[in-house]
Design an enzyme around this catalytic site. Structure first.
Site, PDB file in Angstrom:
ATOM      1  N   ASP A 101      -1.015   2.633 -13.151  1.00 42.18           N
ATOM      2  CA  ASP A 101      -0.332   3.514 -12.292  1.00 42.18           C
ATOM      3  C   ASP A 101       0.748   4.490 -13.099  1.00 42.18           C
ATOM      4  O   ASP A 101       1.333   4.259 -14.106  1.00 42.18           O
ATOM      5  CB  ASP A 101       0.707   2.783 -11.198  1.00 42.18           C
ATOM      6  N   GLU A 121      -4.732   1.408   2.096  1.00 47.63           N
ATOM      7  CA  GLU A 121      -4.647   0.630   0.812  1.00 47.63           C
ATOM      8  C   GLU A 121      -3.282   0.276   0.699  1.00 47.63           C
ATOM      9  O   GLU A 121      -2.548   1.165   0.264  1.00 47.63           O
ATOM     10  CB  GLU A 121      -5.156   1.586  -0.205  1.00 47.63           C
TER      11      GLU A 121
END
Lengths: 401, 265
Positions: B62, B51
């Protein structure tokens, strides 16, 4: 036939703008909020409670004041000031926070998270959380914490926890990022009281509707005083909540010019400004599609303005739409021009405006000069300037805060 | 390359009774010139799928480790377009499938059509956009569909039963099952209900289900992987690469631990 304005559509889009660009974790909460808001709109008890607080706690309705000396100085149209600066906590922000805090209770949530730039929205959120006994966490950029020490103290005095954000450059954009991250992690018992008419649907609509009390009152007050609608309304724009609150009730009244004033900071050519509608391109940030200050690769740029309430790189999505359909006009005013207007209003009317609102004053005075004396113009005086006095004093003394 | 590469990879794993181990890395952290080497070393470590994260100025999904990696990549001038061009250049030297993880704005800026075209040329198998839920998917998904690139969807702990059904209907590539309410990054532990949640999704979904966020070591990877088709590990790998400890990545993969354990027996 008269056209009726009905934005947003059921998916929260305003033309091609708006929408719900959020992580899946938040979709449940956003849909819950949407459903709860819809039911509250038709719930008389909720509306009565909201109106009660707006009247007896916030101090509405706010006056519409004919600024005679300022009008003379400008030498054209009659200038009225919609006095949102006289609200409890000193700005329009509380119109939104009181409504959203009531929604928080209605959803059975006991905790609130908010972002703040200069601290106005943070203070307005901390205030209603104290009033309604909600736990409150406010994220504020590290730089803003330094610049607005007193507002940090105010929030703490009101019982809120203020978290300083180190990420990025430590300003409003970073505070929103952290508030969103916090919300994702605490979504099950926490509501996010967003401070402007931005973010994912239904926030832009909820904030607009709650702030529309500004335009609705203005409309009635103008009819009472002048027997007709104003020729123009002018408001400053950061995220755009006071402006959309003033504009929205007038959208179907084609004869009323709607003028938003962005901050062009050190001037557009300097690249240091916050003029997303004038200089930005279509982007997605913090849950919505809108005009955004960004580079060629889609990285978001920092916005700059002397006024901490205007330095946001995006804009409420409905403003992007109103610009596209040419229903509203978007102008811009530099730091220097805003400072001049700040002093002008203080000297001529004895009213010290917030630096944000001074942007609207600056452009309105220029506009009024080109209008005739039988025309009228309303400035949304979104907040009072007490919070800015120390910063301006320091600047005059050649120091920077 | 296309979503069929993902199908093939999951098919092979299933035949060998193995779980997928998906490694997240930040493109351009340490310089784009190292991308090929990084992917090849992951491949050699036994990673099933890469990924590849695209740096973004405001990565709200994040946590600190990936935020910092993104900032490092941005300071090297990395852009979505540069990553895809580099990937196209090295694609013949990479054999495991690559999925791109990017926020919506860089894609919008490049143009969703152009993004799909460049992703196709780069041999990308799938795309993950964490700030594009089902409701906004079409604009990004439709151009990708032309090239059979999977638009990978999320299911989270807050997704209702009805929502899970909606997401599963027409899902492609794999389902990204988020293991925590929160951002990416190392966690102390997971809620007990996670395992039932993963099994339920796996039962209902026609495509494989991979769990990610907060998975930190082989033990967690094995425990969580037992209830779905694979795991995604990000922040830990990003940190190891940054610290120059790429060789430690293989110890995060459960099957390597089994091999190592057998070897010492």
């Amino acid at each position: 036939m008269k056209q009726i304005y009905t934005q947003p559509n059921e998916n929260g889009h305003y033309g091609e703008y708006g929408g719900r660009y959020v992580p899946e974790t938040l979709m449940g909460a956003i849909k819950e909020l949407e459903a709860e808001y819809k039911s509250a709109q038709y719930d008389e008890a909720f509306q009565q409670e909201l109106n009660h607080y707006l009247k007896d706690y916030v101090g509405r309705e706010s006056p519409l004041y004919y600024a005679e000396r300022l009008s003379k100085k400008a030498g054209g149209a009659k200038i009225y000031l919609k006095r949102e600066d006289l609200n409890h906590t000193g700005a329009h922000k509380i119109n939104n926070t009181i409504g959203q805090a009531l929604l928080t209770k209605r959803m059975g949530k006991k905790k609130v998270v908010a972002e703040t730039g200069a601290g106005q929205h943070g203070v307005a959120t901390a205030t209603v959380c104290a009033l309604l006994d909600l736990e409150c966490v406010v994220f504020m950029g590290k730089e803003d914490v330094k610049r607005q020490e007193l507002n940090v103290f105010r929030m703490e005095l009101l019982g809120a926890k203020v978290v300083s954000v180190d990420q990025g450059r430590g300003t409003l954009k970073d505070a929103v990022n952290e508030a969103l991250r916090y919300w994702v992690a605490n979504v099950e018992d926490t509501h996010y009281i967003l401070g402007s008419a931005m973010g994912p649907h239904p926030f832009p609509q909820i904030v607009r509707d709650l702030q529309s009390v500004i335009g609705k009152e203005t409309k009635q007050q103008m009819l009472d005083k002048e027997g007709r609608l104003p020729d123009a309304v002018v408001a400053c724009i950061g995220g755009g909540s006071n402006a959309i609150g003033m504009f929205h009730p007038f959208i179907d009244d084609g004869g009323v010019r709607l003028v938003g004033v962005e901050a062009s900071g050190h001037g557009i050519p300097s690249g240091e400004h916050a003029a997303s509608l004038n200089e930005g391109s279509i982007g997605i940030l913090h849950g919505a599609k809108m005009h955004l200050l960004q580079d060629e690769a889609g990285q978001v740029q920092e916005a700059y303005s002397i006024s901490a309430g205007l330095d946001y790189p995006g804009i409420g999505p409905e403003h992007s739409h109103l610009k596209d359909i040419e229903r509203a006009e978007y102008e811009h005013v530099t730091d220097e021009e805003a400072l001049e207007a700040f002093k002008l209003l203080s000297h001529t009317e004895g009213i010290i405006p917030a630096l944000e609102s001074a942007h609207a004053v600056s452009h309105a005075v220029k506009m009024a000069a080109g209008m005739s004396p039988d025309e009228t113009l309303v400035i949304c005086l979104s907040g009072r300037g007490d919070k800015d006095v120390a910063q301006i004093k320091a600047r005059e003394e050649g120091r920077e805060l | 390359m296309s979503k069929f590469e993902l199908e093939k990879a999951f098919g092979t794993l299933k035949a060998q009774d193995e779980k997928a181990f998906i490694a997240y890395i930040m493109a351009g952290d340490g310089g784009l010139q190292n991308l090929k080497g990084q992917i090849q070393s992951l491949e050699a470590s036994g990673v099933s799928i890469v990924e590849l994260g695209i740096p973004f100025s405001d990565p709200v999904a994040d946590g600190p480790a990936i935020q910092a990696a993104g900032q490092r990549a941005l300071s090297q001038g990395v852009t979505l377009e540069k990553v895809l061009v580099e990937l196209a250049r090295i694609k013949h030297e990479v054999s495991i499938p690559v999925v791109i993880m990017t926020y919506a704005n860089p894609v919008l800026r490049l143009g969703a059509e152009r993004f799909a075209e460049l992703s196709h040329e780069a041999g990308v198998s799938g795309v993950i956009i964490p700030d594009v839920p089902l409701e906004e998917e079409r604009e990004f998904g439709a151009p990708l569909a032309k090239y059979d690139i999977a638009m990978i969807r999320f299911i989270t702990l807050t997704s209702s039963e009805a929502r899970i059904k909606e997401v599963i209907e027409g899902a492609e590539g794999f389902i990204y099952a988020v293991t925590v309410n929160g951002t990416t990054g190392v966690r102390e532990g997971f809620v007990d209900s996670l395992y039932d949640h993963l099994e339920k999704i796996s039962r209902e979904s026609d495509v494989p289900v991979c769990a990610g966020f907060g998975i930190n070591d082989a033990e967690q990877a094995e425990k969580i992987g037992a209830h779905c088709d694979g795991v995604i590990v990000g922040s830990r790998i990003v940190n190891l690469l940054h610290e120059g400890k790429a060789e430690e990545i293989q110890s995060l993969i459960p099957k390597n631990r089994d091999i190592a354990a057998n070897a010492t027996k």
